[in-house]
Design a protein around this motif. Structure first.
Motif, PDB file in Angstrom:
ATOM      1  N   THR A  32       1.054  -0.794  -0.097  1.00 20.63           N
ATOM      2  CA  THR A  32       0.215   0.453   0.265  1.00 20.63           C
ATOM      3  C   THR A  32       1.087   1.328  -0.013  1.00 20.63           C
ATOM      4  OG1 THR A  32      -1.478  -0.808   1.041  1.00 20.63           O
ATOM      5  CG2 THR A  32      -1.742   1.164   0.995  1.00 20.63           C
ATOM      6  N   THR A  33       2.013   1.093   1.042  1.00 20.72           N
ATOM      7  CA  THR A  33       3.373   2.531   1.021  1.00 20.72           C
ATOM      8  C   THR A  33       3.585   2.364  -0.360  1.00 20.72           C
ATOM      9  OG1 THR A  33       3.595   1.444   3.127  1.00 20.72           O
ATOM     10  CG2 THR A  33       5.190   3.596   1.797  1.00 20.72           C
ATOM     11  N   CYS A  49      -4.629   6.396   3.535  1.00 26.98           N
ATOM     12  CA  CYS A  49      -3.843   6.456   3.069  1.00 26.98           C
ATOM     13  C   CYS A  49      -2.740   7.985   2.252  1.00 26.98           C
ATOM     14  CB  CYS A  49      -2.880   5.346   3.058  1.00 26.98           C
ATOM     15  SG  CYS A  49      -3.082   3.792   4.024  1.00 26.98           S
ATOM     16  N   LYS A 107      -3.363  10.945   3.711  1.00 26.08           N
ATOM     17  CA  LYS A 107      -2.420  11.553   4.522  1.00 26.08           C
ATOM     18  C   LYS A 107      -1.021  12.198   4.129  1.00 26.08           C
ATOM     19  CE  LYS A 107      -4.249   8.020   8.465  1.00 26.08           C
ATOM     20  NZ  LYS A 107      -3.288   7.639   9.142  1.00 26.08           N
ATOM     21  N   HIS A 161      -9.833   2.313   2.621  1.00 23.40           N
ATOM     22  CA  HIS A 161      -7.869   1.837   3.553  1.00 23.40           C
ATOM     23  C   HIS A 161      -7.320   2.780   2.701  1.00 23.40           C
ATOM     24  CE1 HIS A 161      -4.883   0.663   5.318  1.00 23.40           C
ATOM     25  NE2 HIS A 161      -4.358  -0.238   4.748  1.00 23.40           N
TER      26      HIS A 161
END
Length: 435
Positions: free
Chosen positions: A211-212, A244, A247, A240
């Motif tokens: 995901t990062t 992310c 952010k 989700h």
């Protein structure tokens, strides 16, 4: 198998899967009483309507109160249901189909495809049955039909490469992406996604920071290409990703149903985005007046004379005209909101949403790609030039209910199909952060 033959075969398998699912549900529910369907977890009854209002697009939203017994249910956001009424608590009479818009403690909200409250819902006690999600099948069928008949040379070339009919060619790296936040393999994945003109595979086993990495790929796509489409197979996975990306400072618009009440994700939802705009006061007023006009019309729904019939007709027309005006203004605000966003986030099927029909993207990202049927995974490709697929082919495969159809190939994901043909565009994340 050539890509064209592969798409035609998928179309046949999809039709078989749909027929199988419909048949199994009919076998399970046919001749079952309301009580028996409740016991099977396929029915909620009785339900009390606590409110009805106009939602996004001017369609009617119906809110039901759930008592303690019914609140412990398994009906999920995005699920398709049949709304019925029963006069004797035994026989049910279908009224309309709807989508579960939201589920929260003690409440269940349905979005209908109509702007009128059905009179039949006042003939008896109300309930809902789970049903086959026909819209999802229709979207996938449409995707296959569009790609089978495509005359777009680039689109056909990418499909040929996916099926191994055409070589990929060398990837020309004009610059290498390097971030101290990422490891070597993650940086390589971002670099490949930046320069590929067809597709990129990010093979991310659990705990490797998939995901990062994906979020950094999205940031680079926004920087280089502008507005970008981000999708996933489930609402939960989309939510989700939205958190992310927000952010990381990206301006995200979430289209579709959020999986659960989450304050951060709600801020990105398109409904709330347009409500923040000055023009929304006008839409709100139109919807209120439309609801008031509809209520006046509904006063005449019992036995009425010729004059009452004309009054009823007049108020219904007034309500519909007001809703049409609201829809026009709302469409303008939706388009304005999407045009100004950096990222549009939705499910694979949601990428076929009417509000996105006029938009094209350079890149579409797909998370959970190993869990998606090929027709679903190809849906974002209808409006994008290239794909970035992230997932792990060794995790859960796509859900196919017909074992015979699964064995014929419907359970193969697009991620797996491509990885079986070539590894030239595959970047595997190798550093394990979670043990």
């Amino acid at each position: 198998m050539k890509y064209f033959d592969g798409l035609v075969e998928l179309s046949k398998l999809l039709a078989e899967e749909k027929a199988y699912e419909v048949k199994k549900l009919e076998e399970l529910l046919t001749n079952k009483s309301i009580h028996e369907r409740k016991t099977l977890g396929k029915c909620l009854f009785p339900l009390n309507v606590s409110d009805n209002s106009y939602g996004l697009g001017g369609n009617l939203e119906i809110t039901f109160d759930l008592d303690a017994e019914l609140d412990n249910h398994r009906f999920n956001v995005g699920g398709v249901v049949s709304v019925f009424y029963s006069e004797d608590n035994i026989k049910s009479n279908h009224v309309l189909s709807a989508t579960i818009r939201n589920v929260k403690k003690g409440k269940l909200i349905l979005l209908t495809n109509s702007d009128e409250y059905p009179e039949e819902l006042e003939k008896g006690r109300i309930g809902i049955d789970i049903t086959v999600d026909d819209r999802t099948y229709k979207v996938m069928e449409h995707t296959l039909n569009v790609l089978i008949n495509s005359e777009d040379n680039h689109q056909k070339s990418v499909l040929k490469k996916m099926w191994g009919d055409e070589s990929l060619g060398d990837l020309i790296l004009q610059e290498k992406f390097e971030s101290p936040k990422l490891n070597e393999w993650q940086n390589d994945a971002v670099t490949t996604s930046m320069h590929s003109k067809d597709f990129t595979i990010i093979h991310g086993p659990p705990g490797t920071g998939k995901t990062t990495t994906l979020v950094q790929c999205v940031k680079q796509a926004v920087k280089r290409e502008g507005r970008t489409l981000v999708t996933a197979n489930s609402n939960a996975a989309v939510d989700h990703l939205v958190k992310c990306m927000m952010k990381e400072g990206l301006d995200v618009v979430r289209i579709g149903n959020i999986a659960r009440v989450d304050e951060e994700v709600q801020k990105a939802q398109i409904d709330l985005k347009i409500q923040e705009q000055v023009e929304y006061k006008f839409i709100k007023d139109l919807k209120k007046r439309a609801k008031d006009a509809r209520k006046k019309a509904e006063k005449y729904k019992r036995s009425f004379n010729a004059e009452d019939r004309e009054n009823r007709k007049m108020w219904y027309k007034e309500s519909r005209d007001l809703i049409q005006d609201a829809r026009k203004t709302e469409k303008y605000l939706i388009q304005k909101t999407i045009e100004s966003a950096q990222v549009i986030a939705t499910t694979l099927i949601g990428s076929d949403s009417e509000v996105l029909r006029e938009f094209k993207f350079k890149t579409a990202f797909i998370d959970e790609a190993a869990q998606a049927l090929i027709p679903a995974a190809l849906t974002p490709f209808k409006r994008a030039e290239k794909l970035v697929l992230a997932g792990d082919p060794f995790q859960l495969p796509p859900l196919v209910k017909n074992d015979q159809v699964a064995k014929k190939g419907l359970s193969t994901s697009l991620l797996e199909l491509i990885m079986n043909k070539t590894i030239d565009r595959t970047q595997k994340l190798k550093t394990q952060y979670r043990m």
